[in-house]
Design an enzyme around this catalytic site. Structure first.
Site, PDB file in Angstrom:
ATOM      1  N   GLU A  86      11.529   2.674  -8.664  1.00 29.35           N
ATOM      2  CA  GLU A  86      10.701   3.325  -7.632  1.00 29.35           C
ATOM      3  C   GLU A  86       9.753   4.364  -8.232  1.00 29.35           C
ATOM      4  O   GLU A  86      10.084   5.543  -8.301  1.00 29.35           O
ATOM      5  CB  GLU A  86      11.636   3.973  -6.597  1.00 29.35           C
ATOM      6  CG  GLU A  86      10.906   4.606  -5.440  1.00 29.35           C
ATOM      7  CD  GLU A  86      11.857   5.148  -4.368  1.00 29.35           C
ATOM      8  OE1 GLU A  86      13.041   4.777  -4.353  1.00 29.35           O
ATOM      9  OE2 GLU A  86      11.394   5.960  -3.548  1.00 29.35           O
ATOM     10  N   LYS A 107       9.922  -0.923  -6.189  1.00 30.36           N
ATOM     11  CA  LYS A 107       9.774  -0.263  -4.877  1.00 30.36           C
ATOM     12  C   LYS A 107       8.688   0.799  -4.991  1.00 30.36           C
ATOM     13  O   LYS A 107       8.977   1.980  -5.172  1.00 30.36           O
ATOM     14  CB  LYS A 107      11.104   0.357  -4.463  1.00 30.36           C
ATOM     15  CG  LYS A 107      11.043   1.100  -3.154  1.00 30.36           C
ATOM     16  CD  LYS A 107      12.423   1.533  -2.726  1.00 30.36           C
ATOM     17  CE  LYS A 107      12.378   2.508  -1.588  1.00 30.36           C
ATOM     18  NZ  LYS A 107      13.703   2.935  -1.184  1.00 30.36           N
TER      19      LYS A 107
HETATM   20  P1  13P Z   1      10.537   5.887   3.285  1.00 26.45           P
HETATM   21  O1  13P Z   1      10.345   4.455   3.661  1.00 26.45           O
HETATM   22  O2  13P Z   1      10.937   6.764   4.424  1.00 26.45           O
HETATM   23  O3  13P Z   1       9.420   6.420   2.455  1.00 26.45           O
HETATM   24  O4  13P Z   1      11.820   5.932   2.355  1.00 26.45           O
HETATM   25  C1  13P Z   1      11.985   5.013   1.369  1.00 26.45           C
HETATM   26  C2  13P Z   1      12.871   5.600   0.363  1.00 26.45           C
HETATM   27  O5  13P Z   1      12.432   5.957  -0.701  1.00 26.45           O
HETATM   28  C3  13P Z   1      14.304   5.730   0.672  1.00 26.45           C
HETATM   29  O6  13P Z   1      15.026   5.154  -0.384  1.00 26.45           O
END
Ligand code: 13P
Length: 307
Positions: A152, A194
């Site tokens: 991420e 992500k």
């Molecule tokens: P959001 O979709 O609220 O940005 O959260 C995603 C996230 O990073 C949670 O793991």
């Protein structure tokens, strides 16, 4: 040269493909206790374990959720948590055909010497390294232990900058992330990415249409992400529920080399949380609200959402 054991390769590829399956995405419900506290506070509830348990029970027991949701990311507390009826939350997810995942980091800390960047704690001795290197080590260690890492590299929405600036920064961040993953011998077929979408800053006056967001984001994906990566599971990052769905839908209007889908927390949970408001009599309506968003994003993953 980092050498990977490779003992779990087949399993990793299979798990990543299951999560990146047509018409499905991830329910991010890995809010730390502190973040969960903020969400509960917004509906006037105290941040107690019982309230966290009640909300998580509501989320995972939505009938038919597994038709639209392929994976759920859990906070450590939830990994061992039972529902209000005493069933393990993980078992309910598996029964729904949803792959349970776990947030393995220990929270964000400021990155010394950076322009207000943060990176995740949880790997020892990393204080002087870059965030991208940390992400790559996390991915490699997860794979060595049979877990599909969800990588991420989030670029926050905050600010007045335009979409071009987000694109420029994201190109740099993603280049570094993939370079470091290659250096650390991460198997790209066994990860999920992500990222945040390429959008203007939240306070920018020039708003972007879903088509513009899709154009920039797909251009970035094609420049930076090898087709070996099975799934791109976008976070919602503070976009409204409908915005997040429309943007995802716009990205799926043509064929993509990767499964382009969602890993939303707020954009799946916001209305659900408000509808619930902590009242048992609202559970059913709140579950319907979650299912509505899950279905809409499922259609958006297929490029078939119409508002
Ligand atoms: P959001 O979709 O609220 O940005 O959260 C995603 C996230 O990073 C949670 O793991």
């Amino acid at each position: 040269m980092v050498v990977r054991a490779g003992a779990y390769d087949d399993e990793l590829v299979k798990t990543a493909k299951t999560i990146a399956s047509p018409g499905r995405g991830i329910l991010a419900m890995d809010e730390s206790n502190a973040t969960c506290g903020k969400r509960l506070d917004s509906i006037g509830l105290e941040n107690t374990e019982a309230n966290r348990q009640a909300f998580r029970t509501l989320l995972v027991s939505v009938p038919g959720l597994g038709n639209h949701i392929s994976g759920a990311i859990l906070f450590e507390e939830t990994l061992y948590q039972s529902t209000v009826d005493g069933k393990k939350i993980v078992d309910i997810l598996v029964e729904q055909g949803i792959v349970p995942g776990i947030k393995v980091d220990k929270g964000l800390v400021p990155l010394t010497g950076s322009n207000d960047e943060s990176w995740c704690q949880g790997l020892d001795g990393l204080a002087s390294r870059e965030a991208a290197w940390g992400l790559a080590r996390y991915a490699a260690i997860s794979q060595d232990n049979g877990l599909v890492p969800i990588v991420e590299p989030e670029i926050l929405l905050d600010g007045e900058h335009g979409i071009e600036r987000t694109f420029e920064v994201a190109q740099k961040v993603w280049a570094e992330t993939f370079y470091q993953m290659a250096q650390n011998n991460v198997m790209f077929e066994g990860i999920l990415l992500k990222p945040s979408m390429v959008t203007p800053g939240a306070e920018c006056k020039d708003r972007a249409t879903p088509e513009q967001v899709a154009d920039y984001t797909l251009k970035l994906l094609s420049r930076r992400v090898p087709p070996a990566v099975p799934g791109i599971m976008f976070l919602s990052g503070g976009q409204s529920e409908v915005e997040a769905t429309l943007n995802l839908n716009a990205m799926n209007q043509g064929p993509n080399p990767w499964h382009v889908s969602f890993s939303y927390a707020r954009a799946l949970q916001n209305t659900c949380l408000k509808t619930w408001g902590g009242r048992p009599e609202n559970v059913k309506a709140a579950q319907e609200a979650l299912l509505l968003r899950a279905k809409a994003n499922s259609l958006a993953q297929l490029g078939k959402y119409t508002s």
